[in-house]
Design a protein around this motif. Structure first.
Motif, mmCIF file in Angstrom:
data_model
loop_
_atom_site.group_PDB
_atom_site.id
_atom_site.type_symbol
_atom_site.label_atom_id
_atom_site.label_comp_id
_atom_site.label_asym_id
_atom_site.label_seq_id
_atom_site.Cartn_x
_atom_site.Cartn_y
_atom_site.Cartn_z
ATOM 1 N N GLU A 161 3.402 9.781 -6.474
ATOM 2 C CA GLU A 161 3.799 11.165 -6.184
ATOM 3 C C GLU A 161 4.869 11.660 -7.162
ATOM 4 O O GLU A 161 4.646 12.657 -7.855
ATOM 5 N N ASP A 166 -10.645 4.361 -12.631
ATOM 6 C CA ASP A 166 -9.893 3.103 -12.653
ATOM 7 C C ASP A 166 -8.978 2.960 -11.437
ATOM 8 O O ASP A 166 -8.657 1.844 -11.010
ATOM 9 N N LEU A 167 -8.536 4.089 -10.914
ATOM 10 C CA LEU A 167 -7.561 4.044 -9.813
ATOM 11 C C LEU A 167 -8.129 3.454 -8.521
ATOM 12 O O LEU A 167 -7.398 3.209 -7.577
ATOM 13 N N LEU A 218 -6.367 5.716 3.961
ATOM 14 C CA LEU A 218 -5.129 5.295 4.650
ATOM 15 C C LEU A 218 -4.968 6.046 5.970
ATOM 16 O O LEU A 218 -4.349 5.540 6.909
ATOM 17 N N LEU A 259 0.837 -1.213 0.000
ATOM 18 C CA LEU A 259 0.000 0.000 0.000
ATOM 19 C C LEU A 259 0.868 1.258 0.000
ATOM 20 O O LEU A 259 0.601 2.213 -0.733
ATOM 21 N N LEU A 283 0.530 2.453 -11.352
ATOM 22 C CA LEU A 283 -0.873 2.603 -11.765
ATOM 23 C C LEU A 283 -0.950 3.335 -13.113
ATOM 24 O O LEU A 283 -0.221 4.310 -13.338
ATOM 25 N N GLN A 284 -1.848 2.858 -13.963
ATOM 26 C CA GLN A 284 -1.847 3.316 -15.360
ATOM 27 C C GLN A 284 -2.039 4.829 -15.528
ATOM 28 O O GLN A 284 -1.375 5.447 -16.342
ATOM 29 N N ASN A 318 -13.728 -1.092 -2.462
ATOM 30 C CA ASN A 318 -13.209 -0.185 -3.502
ATOM 31 C C ASN A 318 -14.358 0.579 -4.162
ATOM 32 O O ASN A 318 -14.229 1.765 -4.470
ATOM 33 N N GLN A 356 1.102 4.000 -3.049
ATOM 34 C CA GLN A 356 0.835 5.414 -2.780
ATOM 35 C C GLN A 356 2.058 6.253 -3.151
ATOM 36 O O GLN A 356 1.950 7.249 -3.871
ATOM 37 N N GLN A 410 -10.640 -2.925 -8.725
ATOM 38 C CA GLN A 410 -11.807 -3.716 -9.123
ATOM 39 C C GLN A 410 -12.995 -3.404 -8.209
ATOM 40 O O GLN A 410 -12.802 -3.102 -7.032
ATOM 41 N N GLN A 428 -7.941 8.162 -1.419
ATOM 42 C CA GLN A 428 -7.032 7.088 -0.992
ATOM 43 C C GLN A 428 -6.316 7.488 0.298
ATOM 44 O O GLN A 428 -6.199 6.689 1.232
ATOM 45 N N PHE A 480 -0.910 7.113 -14.113
ATOM 46 C CA PHE A 480 0.347 7.832 -13.870
ATOM 47 C C PHE A 480 1.385 7.556 -14.954
ATOM 48 O O PHE A 480 2.525 7.991 -14.846
ATOM 49 N N ASP A 535 -8.606 11.489 -6.475
ATOM 50 C CA ASP A 535 -8.407 10.089 -6.073
ATOM 51 C C ASP A 535 -7.416 10.078 -4.917
ATOM 52 O O ASP A 535 -7.618 9.375 -3.928
ATOM 53 N N SER A 575 -13.072 -6.786 -4.679
ATOM 54 C CA SER A 575 -11.637 -7.003 -4.498
ATOM 55 C C SER A 575 -11.363 -7.687 -3.169
ATOM 56 O O SER A 575 -11.706 -7.167 -2.107
HETATM 57 N N1 BYC Z 1 -3.641 0.197 -12.527
HETATM 58 O O1 BYC Z 1 -8.003 -6.200 -6.182
HETATM 59 P P1 BYC Z 1 -7.791 -4.990 -7.036
HETATM 60 C C1 BYC Z 1 -2.463 10.053 -5.535
HETATM 61 C C2 BYC Z 1 -4.249 -4.260 -10.007
HETATM 62 S S1 BYC Z 1 -3.494 8.903 -6.233
HETATM 63 C C3 BYC Z 1 -2.883 -0.919 -12.561
HETATM 64 O O2 BYC Z 1 -8.943 -4.158 -7.308
HETATM 65 P P2 BYC Z 1 -6.683 -3.363 -5.078
HETATM 66 C C4 BYC Z 1 -1.998 11.152 -6.398
HETATM 67 C C5 BYC Z 1 -3.988 -4.502 -8.541
HETATM 68 O O3 BYC Z 1 -2.699 -4.031 -8.179
HETATM 69 C C6 BYC Z 1 -3.764 7.676 -4.967
HETATM 70 N N2 BYC Z 1 -3.160 -2.027 -11.829
HETATM 71 O O4 BYC Z 1 -6.635 -4.130 -6.416
HETATM 72 C C7 BYC Z 1 -2.823 11.770 -7.311
HETATM 73 C C8 BYC Z 1 -4.148 -5.992 -8.426
HETATM 74 O O5 BYC Z 1 -2.956 -6.636 -8.823
HETATM 75 P P3 BYC Z 1 -2.639 -8.153 -8.326
HETATM 76 C C9 BYC Z 1 -2.754 6.565 -4.958
HETATM 77 C C10 BYC Z 1 -4.243 -2.008 -11.030
HETATM 78 O O6 BYC Z 1 -5.355 -3.600 -4.502
HETATM 79 C C11 BYC Z 1 -2.340 12.773 -8.114
HETATM 80 C C12 BYC Z 1 -5.202 -6.331 -9.457
HETATM 81 O O7 BYC Z 1 -5.212 -5.239 -10.369
HETATM 82 N N3 BYC Z 1 -2.912 5.750 -3.804
HETATM 83 O O8 BYC Z 1 -2.148 9.944 -4.407
HETATM 84 O O9 BYC Z 1 -7.882 -3.634 -4.271
HETATM 85 C C13 BYC Z 1 -1.023 13.195 -8.001
HETATM 86 C C14 BYC Z 1 -6.518 -6.580 -8.806
HETATM 87 O O10 BYC Z 1 -7.122 -5.340 -8.420
HETATM 88 C C15 BYC Z 1 -5.070 -0.887 -10.929
HETATM 89 C C16 BYC Z 1 -3.405 4.501 -3.805
HETATM 90 O O11 BYC Z 1 -3.720 3.959 -4.820
HETATM 91 C C17 BYC Z 1 -4.748 0.248 -11.736
HETATM 92 N N4 BYC Z 1 -5.502 1.360 -11.716
HETATM 93 O O12 BYC Z 1 -6.904 -1.866 -5.540
HETATM 94 C C18 BYC Z 1 -0.192 12.570 -7.088
HETATM 95 C C19 BYC Z 1 -3.580 3.839 -2.466
HETATM 96 N N5 BYC Z 1 -6.078 -1.174 -10.088
HETATM 97 O O13 BYC Z 1 -2.795 -8.164 -6.841
HETATM 98 C C20 BYC Z 1 -0.668 11.566 -6.270
HETATM 99 C C21 BYC Z 1 -2.903 2.528 -2.356
HETATM 100 C C22 BYC Z 1 -5.887 -2.423 -9.663
HETATM 101 O O14 BYC Z 1 -3.638 -9.005 -8.996
HETATM 102 N N6 BYC Z 1 -3.370 1.551 -3.316
HETATM 103 N N7 BYC Z 1 -4.775 -2.931 -10.215
HETATM 104 O O15 BYC Z 1 -1.214 -8.331 -8.809
HETATM 105 C C23 BYC Z 1 -4.470 0.768 -3.154
HETATM 106 O O16 BYC Z 1 -5.186 0.889 -2.183
HETATM 107 C C24 BYC Z 1 -4.754 -0.295 -4.167
HETATM 108 O O17 BYC Z 1 -3.550 -0.741 -4.657
HETATM 109 C C25 BYC Z 1 -5.652 0.153 -5.340
HETATM 110 C C26 BYC Z 1 -6.005 -1.107 -6.178
HETATM 111 C C27 BYC Z 1 -6.904 0.828 -4.812
HETATM 112 C C28 BYC Z 1 -4.922 1.096 -6.288
#
Ligand code: BYC
Length: 471
Positions: free
Chosen positions: A121, A295-296, A222, A113, A191-192, A355, A117, A299, A218, A194, A214, A302
């Motif tokens: 950046e 998309d971010l 967190l 996570l 993430l795509q 999600n 995140q 799923q 997020q 980006f 987003d 999940s």
């Molecule tokens: N692109 O179970 P799922 C910010 C993958 S923006 C590519 O739904 P999960 C900012 C996923 O990794 C905020 N791949 O996944 C804004 C998984 O792979 P595995 C950023 C993707 O984990 C502007 C599979 O698909 N912070 O701060 O529940 C400027 C199954 O998916 C994507 C965070 O994201 C995608 N879009 O949800 C600067 C917070 N989506 O396990 C900064 C941390 C899914 O099958 N991240 N996949 O290999 C999370 O909480 C989660 O990783 C997500 C994805 C919500 C992103």
């Protein structure tokens, strides 16, 4: 909780008490500075920029504004104050004292996570690096740079957690943050959204409105984390994020306003003829940025998200304010899905739909901003409404990525999509037109012809203030 700026790395975490950690971060620092010089804002090193720097993490700690050369910006480590007696507020450990150290059994999930995140950046800074060369005004240039330095600081926030709590793998992950690059064929960002370019200022304003939002959702989830250092760092990051969304909301609003002014002044729909961005083109950019940003959220259903929740690592938006058991064992949540060629709503386990719930919170928030843009159009007496597309439109992640849909959510064939998507998403021609408007305006108080001036300046300064000085 004032910030110690005497230190090489400004911080409010008593970094000097932990020599090993301090040394490790000081070792990472030159790589960061080199990354900024190579992939941060282009040709900006000598400019004096009127930036805000946090002087404390208390409300009002943002009061410090002054000219800074960006390579000398004091990036540091700032956590919101600890809440005494804070507990884990949801999931299987609900009611336990919040963790000050990483719970061993959840190490891999927590690291993932934080890495996901953190990766976004520097990615956004890379995406935006050419924009300074075509700024519509000094005010906008300054805002771009403010956003950029703060995204840089958000990287520091995550790198601090990795270094402080994840030992050797944390240090390796921190290195990797500077090795992946936006759009890189071999080492892309995670993430795509980006990896998409941000080639012009309309895209930048859409990005800060939709994609930074987003970030807000997020980070807010967190900030609910049972891992207290993550919660505290996200809480402070959220205070920085608000300005980024302001830049997006007012930026798009000013482009909309200018389009309306041209339509009324010249009694025409042909806004392009007079150097503005027409409302249908703004709608296409909106469709694009909204769809890549939804998309971010991952799923709709999940198990990753369900696990993060049950483990107490990532909560829902404003978890503590929700009136339920915070376990979600038996609860359900409505989720849109595809049945045949129709989008239908079905009940799903609330735990696996985490999600989707966050996506719903996000979409509601986006709508509020779009309503404000529509008010500008209405007040100009123009009959046009900007609309957020259906969540099934143009998706790359989740159930809807399997189908093609119109902006109002009707499922269509591939052939239909191929034929019509240029009506809904920016075409090459639209992008070329928007690009053709991008010429730098750097005289204080002057603003490019495709965007209305800001309603007011920054920090009470006049609009004609010299927000950036070129040296
Ligand atoms: N692109 O179970 P799922 C910010 C993958 S923006 C590519 O739904 P999960 C900012 C996923 O990794 C905020 N791949 O996944 C804004 C998984 O792979 P595995 C950023 C993707 O984990 C502007 C599979 O698909 N912070 O701060 O529940 C400027 C199954 O998916 C994507 C965070 O994201 C995608 N879009 O949800 C600067 C917070 N989506 O396990 C900064 C941390 C899914 O099958 N991240 N996949 O290999 C999370 O909480 C989660 O990783 C997500 C994805 C919500 C992103």
């Amino acid at each position: 909780m004032s910030i110690d700026y005497q230190e090489k790395i400004p911080n409010n975490v008593d970094l000097s008490e932990d020599r090993r950690l301090q040394r490790a971060l000081e070792k990472w620092q030159p790589g960061y500075q080199q990354w900024w010089a190579e992939l941060g804002p282009e040709e900006s090193a000598q400019m004096d920029v009127y930036l805000r720097t946090a002087i404390s993490v208390e409300p009002g700690g943002w009061a410090n504004y002054g000219y800074v050369k960006m390579p000398e910006y004091r990036w540091g480590i700032f956590l919101s104050p600890a809440e005494e007696g804070r507990l884990v507020n949801f999931g299987a450990h609900k009611g336990d004292p919040a963790w000050q150290e990483v719970p061993g059994e959840y190490r891999a999930e927590l690291r993932r996570l934080i890495v996901t995140q953190g990766d976004t950046e520097p990615a956004s800074v890379e995406q935006q690096r050419h924009l300074g060369l075509t700024c519509p005004s000094l005010y906008d240039l300054r805002n771009l740079f403010q956003v950029n330095v703060e995204e840089g600081r958000h990287l520091w926030a995550m790198v601090y957690l990795l270094h402080a709590h994840f030992g050797r793998d944390g240090r390796e992950e921190a290195e990797a943050m500077l090795e992946r690059h936006s759009g890189d064929a071999d080492k892309p960002r995670i993430l795509q959204a980006f990896n998409e370019p941000t080639p012009d200022w309309l895209s930048f304003f859409m990005f800060t409105f939709f994609t930074d939002r987003d970030g807000k959702y997020q980070l807010a989830s967190l900030a609910e984390s049972g891992f207290d250092p993550l919660s505290r760092t996200c809480r402070f990051m959220l205070t920085e994020e608000a300005h980024h969304m302001f830049v997006g909301e007012t930026g798009v609003g000013r482009v909309v306003q200018r389009a309306c002014e041209i339509m009324n002044e010249y009694k025409t729909e042909d806004v392009r003829k007079y150097g503005g961005v027409d409302l249908p083109t703004i709608q296409k950019y909106l469709n694009f940025h909204f769809s890549v940003s939804v998309d971010l959220f991952g799923q709709e259903l999940s198990t990753n998200a369900a696990n993060y929740y049950t483990m107490g690592l990532k909560g829902r938006f404003q978890e503590s304010k929700i009136d339920d058991d915070h376990l979600l064992g038996d609860s359900t949540y409505s989720v849109a899905e595809i049945r045949g060629d129709e989008v239908v709503i079905g009940d799903q386990s609330a735990l696996t739909a985490i999600n989707e719930r966050l996506r719903d919170d996000y979409i509601r928030d986006c709508q509020r901003g779009v309503d404000k843009w529509n008010r500008v159009i209405r007040e100009a007496g123009i009959d046009f409404e900007l609309k957020i597309p259906h969540r099934a439109f143009h998706r790359g992640i989740g159930a809807f990525s399997e189908i093609k849909a119109t902006p109002d959510g009707s499922v269509i064939t591939e052939a239909d999509w191929d034929h019509r998507h240029g009506d809904w998403l920016p075409t090459e021609e639209d992008r070329a037109y928007v690009t053709s408007l991008m010429e730098a305006v750097t005289e204080p108080g002057k603003v490019a012809g495709w965007i209305a001036p800001p309603a007011k300046g920054i920090n009470g300064q006049p609009r004609e203030f010299e927000y950036v000085r070129f040296n």
